[in-house]
Motif scaffolding. Structure first.
Motif, PDB file in Angstrom:
ATOM      1  N   THR A 278      -2.773 -13.521  39.792  1.00 44.65           N
ATOM      2  CA  THR A 278      -3.789 -12.227  40.369  1.00 44.65           C
ATOM      3  C   THR A 278      -5.205 -12.853  40.249  1.00 44.65           C
ATOM      4  O   THR A 278      -5.885 -11.808  40.472  1.00 44.65           O
ATOM      5  CB  THR A 278      -3.388 -11.141  39.413  1.00 44.65           C
ATOM      6  N   THR A 279      -5.625 -14.074  39.918  1.00 47.78           N
ATOM      7  CA  THR A 279      -6.678 -14.621  39.793  1.00 47.78           C
ATOM      8  C   THR A 279      -6.571 -16.191  39.869  1.00 47.78           C
ATOM      9  O   THR A 279      -5.734 -16.969  39.079  1.00 47.78           O
ATOM     10  CB  THR A 279      -7.626 -14.091  38.697  1.00 47.78           C
ATOM     11  N   PRO A 280      -7.419 -16.718  40.654  1.00 47.99           N
ATOM     12  CA  PRO A 280      -8.447 -16.203  41.798  1.00 47.99           C
ATOM     13  C   PRO A 280      -7.803 -15.942  42.952  1.00 47.99           C
ATOM     14  O   PRO A 280      -7.073 -16.600  43.571  1.00 47.99           O
ATOM     15  CB  PRO A 280      -9.387 -17.414  41.829  1.00 47.99           C
ATOM     16  N   VAL A 281      -7.903 -14.734  43.468  1.00 49.02           N
ATOM     17  CA  VAL A 281      -7.466 -14.168  44.581  1.00 49.02           C
ATOM     18  C   VAL A 281      -8.520 -14.090  45.789  1.00 49.02           C
ATOM     19  O   VAL A 281      -9.627 -13.689  45.488  1.00 49.02           O
ATOM     20  CB  VAL A 281      -6.802 -12.569  44.242  1.00 49.02           C
ATOM     21  N   LYS A 282      -8.367 -14.370  46.850  1.00 49.25           N
ATOM     22  CA  LYS A 282      -9.192 -14.099  47.972  1.00 49.25           C
ATOM     23  C   LYS A 282      -9.241 -12.926  48.506  1.00 49.25           C
ATOM     24  O   LYS A 282     -10.309 -12.154  48.698  1.00 49.25           O
ATOM     25  CB  LYS A 282      -9.109 -15.445  49.026  1.00 49.25           C
TER      26      LYS A 282
ATOM     27  N   ALA B 241      -2.023 -14.108  44.917  1.00 51.40           N
ATOM     28  CA  ALA B 241      -2.223 -15.371  45.774  1.00 51.40           C
ATOM     29  C   ALA B 241      -1.167 -16.296  45.132  1.00 51.40           C
ATOM     30  O   ALA B 241      -0.488 -15.882  44.084  1.00 51.40           O
ATOM     31  CB  ALA B 241      -3.373 -15.950  45.354  1.00 51.40           C
ATOM     32  N   ALA B 242      -0.865 -17.539  45.792  1.00 53.06           N
ATOM     33  CA  ALA B 242       0.092 -18.326  45.185  1.00 53.06           C
ATOM     34  C   ALA B 242      -0.522 -19.692  44.718  1.00 53.06           C
ATOM     35  O   ALA B 242      -1.372 -20.159  45.430  1.00 53.06           O
ATOM     36  CB  ALA B 242       1.211 -18.789  46.233  1.00 53.06           C
ATOM     37  N   GLN B 243      -0.021 -20.056  43.587  1.00 51.22           N
ATOM     38  CA  GLN B 243      -0.809 -21.232  42.703  1.00 51.22           C
ATOM     39  C   GLN B 243       0.328 -22.376  42.746  1.00 51.22           C
ATOM     40  O   GLN B 243       1.540 -22.106  42.498  1.00 51.22           O
ATOM     41  CB  GLN B 243      -1.248 -21.192  41.315  1.00 51.22           C
ATOM     42  N   PHE B 244       0.013 -23.581  43.213  1.00 56.49           N
ATOM     43  CA  PHE B 244       1.066 -24.527  43.613  1.00 56.49           C
ATOM     44  C   PHE B 244       0.382 -25.879  42.675  1.00 56.49           C
ATOM     45  O   PHE B 244      -0.762 -26.117  42.869  1.00 56.49           O
ATOM     46  CB  PHE B 244       1.087 -24.824  44.869  1.00 56.49           C
ATOM     47  N   THR B 245       1.522 -26.362  41.900  1.00 53.21           N
ATOM     48  CA  THR B 245       1.145 -27.604  40.937  1.00 53.21           C
ATOM     49  C   THR B 245       1.813 -28.797  41.345  1.00 53.21           C
ATOM     50  O   THR B 245       3.243 -28.568  41.320  1.00 53.21           O
ATOM     51  CB  THR B 245       1.196 -27.194  39.411  1.00 53.21           C
ATOM     52  N   PRO B 246       1.245 -29.899  41.754  1.00 54.38           N
ATOM     53  CA  PRO B 246       2.102 -31.014  42.185  1.00 54.38           C
ATOM     54  C   PRO B 246       2.876 -31.480  40.993  1.00 54.38           C
ATOM     55  O   PRO B 246       2.349 -31.467  39.706  1.00 54.38           O
ATOM     56  CB  PRO B 246       1.086 -31.959  42.640  1.00 54.38           C
ATOM     57  N   ASN B 247       4.068 -32.174  41.074  1.00 52.88           N
ATOM     58  CA  ASN B 247       4.570 -32.725  39.935  1.00 52.88           C
ATOM     59  C   ASN B 247       4.275 -34.268  39.605  1.00 52.88           C
ATOM     60  O   ASN B 247       4.453 -34.695  38.641  1.00 52.88           O
ATOM     61  CB  ASN B 247       6.058 -32.799  40.198  1.00 52.88           C
ATOM     62  N   GLY B 248       3.324 -34.720  40.307  1.00 49.83           N
ATOM     63  CA  GLY B 248       2.655 -35.923  40.055  1.00 49.83           C
ATOM     64  C   GLY B 248       3.247 -37.161  40.545  1.00 49.83           C
ATOM     65  O   GLY B 248       2.711 -38.208  40.317  1.00 49.83           O
ATOM     66  N   VAL B 249       4.515 -37.071  40.948  1.00 47.68           N
ATOM     67  CA  VAL B 249       5.210 -38.171  41.427  1.00 47.68           C
ATOM     68  C   VAL B 249       5.601 -38.079  42.869  1.00 47.68           C
ATOM     69  O   VAL B 249       5.829 -39.024  44.029  1.00 47.68           O
ATOM     70  CB  VAL B 249       6.502 -38.341  41.079  1.00 47.68           C
TER      71      VAL B 249
ATOM     72  N   THR C 198      -7.036 -30.083  58.643  1.00 52.08           N
ATOM     73  CA  THR C 198      -7.419 -30.630  57.087  1.00 52.08           C
ATOM     74  C   THR C 198      -8.955 -30.293  56.856  1.00 52.08           C
ATOM     75  O   THR C 198      -9.726 -30.000  57.887  1.00 52.08           O
ATOM     76  CB  THR C 198      -7.185 -32.045  57.052  1.00 52.08           C
ATOM     77  N   ASN C 199      -9.095 -29.920  55.578  1.00 51.90           N
ATOM     78  CA  ASN C 199     -10.695 -29.851  55.130  1.00 51.90           C
ATOM     79  C   ASN C 199     -10.697 -30.714  53.688  1.00 51.90           C
ATOM     80  O   ASN C 199      -9.674 -31.137  53.030  1.00 51.90           O
ATOM     81  CB  ASN C 199     -10.893 -28.416  54.910  1.00 51.90           C
ATOM     82  N   THR C 200     -12.059 -31.215  53.656  1.00 51.28           N
ATOM     83  CA  THR C 200     -12.275 -31.678  52.306  1.00 51.28           C
ATOM     84  C   THR C 200     -12.850 -30.484  51.446  1.00 51.28           C
ATOM     85  O   THR C 200     -13.873 -29.991  51.775  1.00 51.28           O
ATOM     86  CB  THR C 200     -13.273 -33.126  52.359  1.00 51.28           C
ATOM     87  N   LEU C 201     -12.094 -30.419  50.416  1.00 51.66           N
ATOM     88  CA  LEU C 201     -12.546 -28.938  49.485  1.00 51.66           C
ATOM     89  C   LEU C 201     -13.358 -29.037  48.352  1.00 51.66           C
ATOM     90  O   LEU C 201     -13.297 -30.375  47.805  1.00 51.66           O
ATOM     91  CB  LEU C 201     -11.459 -28.388  48.974  1.00 51.66           C
ATOM     92  N   VAL C 202     -14.499 -28.457  48.268  1.00 57.53           N
ATOM     93  CA  VAL C 202     -15.102 -28.353  46.924  1.00 57.53           C
ATOM     94  C   VAL C 202     -14.509 -27.880  45.812  1.00 57.53           C
ATOM     95  O   VAL C 202     -13.591 -27.019  46.100  1.00 57.53           O
ATOM     96  CB  VAL C 202     -16.383 -27.534  47.199  1.00 57.53           C
ATOM     97  N   ALA C 203     -14.696 -28.243  44.807  1.00 60.74           N
ATOM     98  CA  ALA C 203     -13.608 -27.854  43.380  1.00 60.74           C
ATOM     99  C   ALA C 203     -13.924 -26.467  43.499  1.00 60.74           C
ATOM    100  O   ALA C 203     -15.160 -26.029  43.292  1.00 60.74           O
ATOM    101  CB  ALA C 203     -14.040 -28.729  42.282  1.00 60.74           C
ATOM    102  N   ASN C 204     -12.782 -25.768  43.122  1.00 55.58           N
ATOM    103  CA  ASN C 204     -12.684 -24.395  42.753  1.00 55.58           C
ATOM    104  C   ASN C 204     -13.282 -23.563  43.583  1.00 55.58           C
ATOM    105  O   ASN C 204     -14.017 -22.484  43.417  1.00 55.58           O
ATOM    106  CB  ASN C 204     -13.293 -24.138  41.354  1.00 55.58           C
TER     107      ASN C 204
END
Length: 554
Positions: free
Chosen positions: A407-411, A416-424, A477-483
């Motif tokens: 519920t945060t950060p929501v645009k 919103a959906a938060q996705f965390t890579p598993n690192g591999v 594609t875009n290069t994002l600024v953090a947060n």
């Protein structure tokens, strides 16, 4: 079929009980048709009888109208009005009658008659060195549109009345000709209604200051007391009217309030209507003229104040983000609303962009404006399910990581959906369920995406054949600024043999677990139609030509 199995007589826009007798005459310069009949309450309502009485008396000599019969269809055709009259009788607390007569000259049937649209006027004087776009929209059921040696381009718009064709880049100095069955002439027309939804057939008739509407099937405008008084501008997309409230001001803080003091019509034809609204300022007055044309996606307006110059403006009740392009004569929303549309507005003259989204001019006595939406094609419908994540993650899958609703950060909205890579995993993503697509068709992909780190993030559209075999990927594609949320918006084309597609915000290469992304409003749909983009609407406003229709023998 009318009441008690009487036939229907449609006299222009006026519905009447079909008369038993149709008196025709030949010789001389033409072929005449004289009709007379009676409308009564009961069986009609009192308001219906009064509207038909007023409508008969509003017919203009020389005006061309379609006339159709239920029981005498051989008489159907186009006629010019010679004279008309109606006698109104009210027996108190009992009955109301309107005994009417019309005298017409026959122009011809649709098979022998071209209707010629004389597009008058000129491109609006503007401060942006723009030539505008000359356009025209005949009735939905027309055929054989002809502009001489040069053909216009065309587009279609789907409204509440059906699909209407809009001809664009109509050649200058031409008066288009077209045919139309008299029974189809009214489809897609501009309509003005008053209290109770009763259509108004002329201009010299009473009009309620509230309860009126102005519509052409693509846009419907009414007055609302919300927010201190607002125009409810409803655009037809996705099979329904979608509402946005716009508030007019006659000074920096001067709202009209709950109601106007007077409403009247300056023009009321199937092709075009002009509604004038008056607010008393004691002393002085504030007026707005609203113009709507057949086939248009925008409402045109003109504000005027009779006292000293002040700040005039019209702005959204609820603020929406936009990029300030007022220097180019228009504004439009930065991102889509929940219906897949973006507000659009502008003026022919230099203006200030209001912070809510709107048109403002300081120290002036007049302000012209237009408002509507830049509508997505195909009704604006999003193909993938649950694009906003406001409730859950139904319809979405995590590949190479985990996904949770936040519920945060929501645009936009509340989730919103938060996705965390598993690192591999390589190219981990949150991916929609497959949706049907058509090979060769252009689609529009959009999303808001932010990342916990500064890096490149992709919005992928993955294509599959009818056996669910992967074909290829289209990437934004875009290069994002953090947060920081960044808006992705672009078009992609379904490749040969494509039958389904998924849309997938994707973290490129082999990202670490710290490269967490949050996504919102992820949509795959058809793009904004050519002709409905904000700049197209601006150009069409600048070159919107008043239309007069005449009958010409083929």
């Amino acid at each position: 079929m009318g009441l008690f199995n009487w036939g229907d007589l449609q006299l222009g826009r006026i519905p009447l009980r079909e008369t038993f007798v149709a008196t025709e005459s030949g010789g001389g310069d033409g072929r005449g048709l004289d009709l007379e009949g009676q409308e009564s309450y009961p069986p009609l309502t009192r308001a219906q009888v009064i509207a038909r009485h007023d409508g008969i008396n509003s017919l203009i000599p020389g005006q061309i109208i379609p006339v159709t019969f239920t029981d005498k269809p051989e008489r159907n055709g186009y006629f010019t009005v010679k004279s008309s009259s109606s006698t109104y009788t009210e027996y108190l607390n009992d009955t109301v009658t309107a005994d009417w007569k019309v005298s017409l000259d026959r122009v011809g049937s649709d098979a022998e008659t071209d209707l010629q649209s004389r597009l008058t006027g000129a491109v609006r004087l503007n401060d942006f060195v723009l030539t505008g776009e000359r356009w025209h929209a005949p009735p939905i059921g027309h055929y054989g549109y002809y502009t001489g040696a040069t053909n216009p381009t065309l587009m279609t718009r789907t409204g509440a009345d059906g699909t209407i064709t809009v001809y664009r880049t109509v050649p200058a100095n031409t008066s288009p000709r077209w045919g139309c069955l008299p029974t189809s002439y009214l489809a897609g027309r501009v309509r003005v209604t008053t209290t109770g939804g009763q259509e108004v057939y002329g201009v010299d008739v009473p009009l309620a200051t509230t309860g009126w509407s102005l519509t052409n099937g693509l846009i419907n405008v009414t007055w609302s007391a919300t927010g201190g008084g607002s125009f409810d501008v409803q655009s037809y997309t996705g099979g329904a009217y979608r509402s946005k409230l716009w508030s007019p001001f006659y000074s920096s803080s001067g709202l009209v309030g709950g109601a106007w003091d007077a409403a009247t019509l300056l023009r009321n034809d199937p092709e075009m209507a002009i509604l004038r609204l008056v607010k008393a300022l004691n002393p002085g007055r504030f007026t707005i003229d609203l113009t709507l044309r057949r086939g248009s996606r925008i409402i045109e307006g003109y504000m005027q104040i009779g006292t000293a110059a002040d700040q005039l403006k019209i702005r959204l009740n609820t603020a929406e983000a936009f990029v300030d392009t007022s220097a180019q004569g228009y504004l439009t929303a930065t991102n889509d609303d929940s219906d897949g549309n973006r507000f659009a507005c502008g003026s022919a003259r230099t203006f200030i962009a209001h912070a809510n989204g709107g048109v403002q001019k300081n120290t002036t006595t007049t302000l012209d404006f237009w408002i509507g939406v830049s509508a997505a094609a195909g009704g604006g419908g999003t193909l993938n399910a649950n694009p906003d994540f406001d409730t859950n993650l139904t319809g979405w899958n995590a590949n190479g990581g985990t996904a949770v609703r936040v519920t945060t950060p929501v645009k936009v909205g509340v989730g919103a959906a938060q996705f965390t890579p598993n690192g591999v995993a390589q190219f981990p993503s949150i991916e929609s369920n497959p949706v049907p697509v058509t090979a060769g068709t252009i689609y529009r992909a959009s999303a808001w995406i932010r990342c916990a780190t500064a890096r490149a993030v992709d919005l992928n559209i993955n294509w599959f054949n009818n056996a669910a075999v992967y074909l290829s990927t289209s990437t934004l594609t875009n290069t994002l600024v953090a947060n920081t949320y960044t808006f992705y918006d672009g078009t992609v084309t379904a490749p040969a043999n494509a039958a389904t597609a998924t849309i997938a915000p994707t973290v490129a290469n082999f990202p670490p677990v710290t490269d967490v992304i949050v996504v919102d409003e992820v949509r795959l749909r058809l793009p904004v139609a050519s002709g409905d983009a904000a700049t197209d609407l601006r150009n069409q406003y600048l070159a919107a030509m008043p239309e007069a229709v005449y009958g010409v023998r083929r």
